[in-house]
Scaffold this motif. Sequence first.
Motif, PDB file in Angstrom:
ATOM      1  N   ILE A   1       0.702  -1.291   0.083  1.00  0.00           N
ATOM      2  CA  ILE A   1      -0.078  -0.281  -0.111  1.00  0.00           C
ATOM      3  C   ILE A   1       0.924   1.064   0.055  1.00  0.00           C
TER       4      ILE A   1
ATOM      5  N   PHE B   1      -8.202   5.806   2.349  1.00  0.00           N
ATOM      6  CA  PHE B   1      -7.060   5.359   1.953  1.00  0.00           C
ATOM      7  C   PHE B   1      -5.840   6.507   2.301  1.00  0.00           C
TER       8      PHE B   1
ATOM      9  N   ASN C   1      -3.343   2.075  -3.292  1.00  0.00           N
ATOM     10  CA  ASN C   1      -4.632   1.105  -3.446  1.00  0.00           C
ATOM     11  C   ASN C   1      -5.831   2.268  -3.973  1.00  0.00           C
TER      12      ASN C   1
END
Length: 598
Positions: free
Chosen positions: A157, A470, A162
């Motif tokens: 990530i 995120f 992502n």
Amino acid sequence: MRQNWLALAAVALIPGVAFAQSGETRYKTADDHQAQIYPIDRATLLSGGKFDFKVEFPTVVKPEEVQILINGQDYKTVFGKEPTFIEKENGADASSIVVKDVAIAKPGTYTIEAKAGGAEETVKWDVFGTPKQPAVKNVIFLLGDGMTVSMRTGARIMSKGNTQGKANGLLNMDTLPAMAFIGTSSTDSIAADSANTMSAYMTGQKSAVNALGVYASRAKGSLDQPHQETIAEVLRRVAPQKSIGVVSNAEIEDATPAAVVSHTRRRADKPEIVGMFYAVKPEVILGGGSAYFLPKSVPGSKRKDDTDYVAQFKDAGYQLVTTKTELEAAPKDGKLLGLFHTGNMDGTLDQKVLHKGTVAKFPDQPDVPDMMQAALDVLSKDPDGFFLMVEGAEIDKNEHPMDWDRALFETITFDKAVGIAKKFAETHPDTLIIVTADHTHGASLIGTIDYDKPGTEMREKVGTYQDAGFPTYVDANGDGYPDSVDVSRRLAVFANNFPDYYETFRPHLEGQNVPAVKNEKGEYVANEAYKDVPGAVLRIGNLPKSEDTAVHAVDDVVLQAQGPGSEKFHGYMENTDVFRVMTESLALGVEPAPTTAQ
């Protein structure tokens, strides 16, 4: 009927005793009234592999009382050697039999029975053979020390991003096709450390916490334990034409790199481990730990004698390099010794971004990919192939103090080394690549920490489920690392085991986290250096107060692989099985001679 069931249940609860159902194998460990045999029950041994055989009796016995049979034959006939009898081992009222440096050439199942003085024990060994012809020319074994699934996920990530629930890119290790779960437990505990876990990979035999290439017997001396031959020693004996390389960003005498060559009950025997490296002489040795190579007269040396191993390695034909610049300029043939730090090398976040740790003192350190490429440049010149071990040590060394940003950066760096291995295999398809960890840590990635959320309580800024969103890392220069770890929304990683400490919910930009320090009672308590960080929360530990950092977890590790032989990695395997796959792929087993006693 109920009484019988209760009796069986009571026995089953006795430590070291496990009863299986009828028709299944019954596993047990020795108690004070049994003899103890090394190698231990269910040991898997390479055909022709060397080991020390030892039987310990719980009382003093006479040599003429001792009866030891291997598949019904006297053990002296099978081994072709006379034993050493120790009447009172360690001065205690207990005897032992030792036969050093023996082997069994013929594959098969072996039953070993030992009796003397009313004590007895029976164990079984599985001696496995290997093909006559190797399936591979090269083996590259990459180990991310302590690399948990959470570190891999977080590194992916952080490095790739992502979007809408899908990874924007994969780690190099994500693309390796073969996969297995690996058990890591030791002979004395379900929990393990880097010594006995890496030792299991390198010898194919289990051992105890802190042990390297030996069984942990009752002998007092750390160097006097029954030896297990390492893969480097097998190569020197069976395939001496092959080269060997060892790379780590820890001290080269640290547990993982040391396991390639070492035999000691005490992983802290670092001065002696340097001597073990010298005995095997891998063609490439790159890492930290120069303090144990230098004689005591040299400032900074950690030796207690005048042995100068730097000089000895030079005399043996090694090119010495101490900086990244020197490494890049070093000849690509011959032997290479790189010692880039007196201790453990600095990690990537400190080297490339923060310039903390000891970077000011050692400003020109290579990273793991730099060292791996240099090792491959040398080893690939060997037409007969090589075995290369590469460790990303700083993953573990930052997980212990719960310094997650540094640990994630190290996982990205380690993965870059995996990428170098994959690129090498493109032009050298006869290469087996293995990527794994030695053990795990109790760390989980649960969401994000959003500094833009209102309020002063940092714990309220932790986002879980849909509130996690995120993270906002940016990699503007495309080097695979985020330009900063101090972003508005960062990954939330927490440990499930810890001493007393202050959780700050922030990256440690000032230097590596030091969660706990000793008080006047000798107990570890929360480090008050973090007490006044806005929003810091005191977490009362769930570990004993003798622990100053988080500890290893017992979870299985993930192994991935590619290349000839990698198809053997699947399902659940013990770490000792990895040695078997490597030695089978390299065809390192020794066939029995016609005159060998069976």
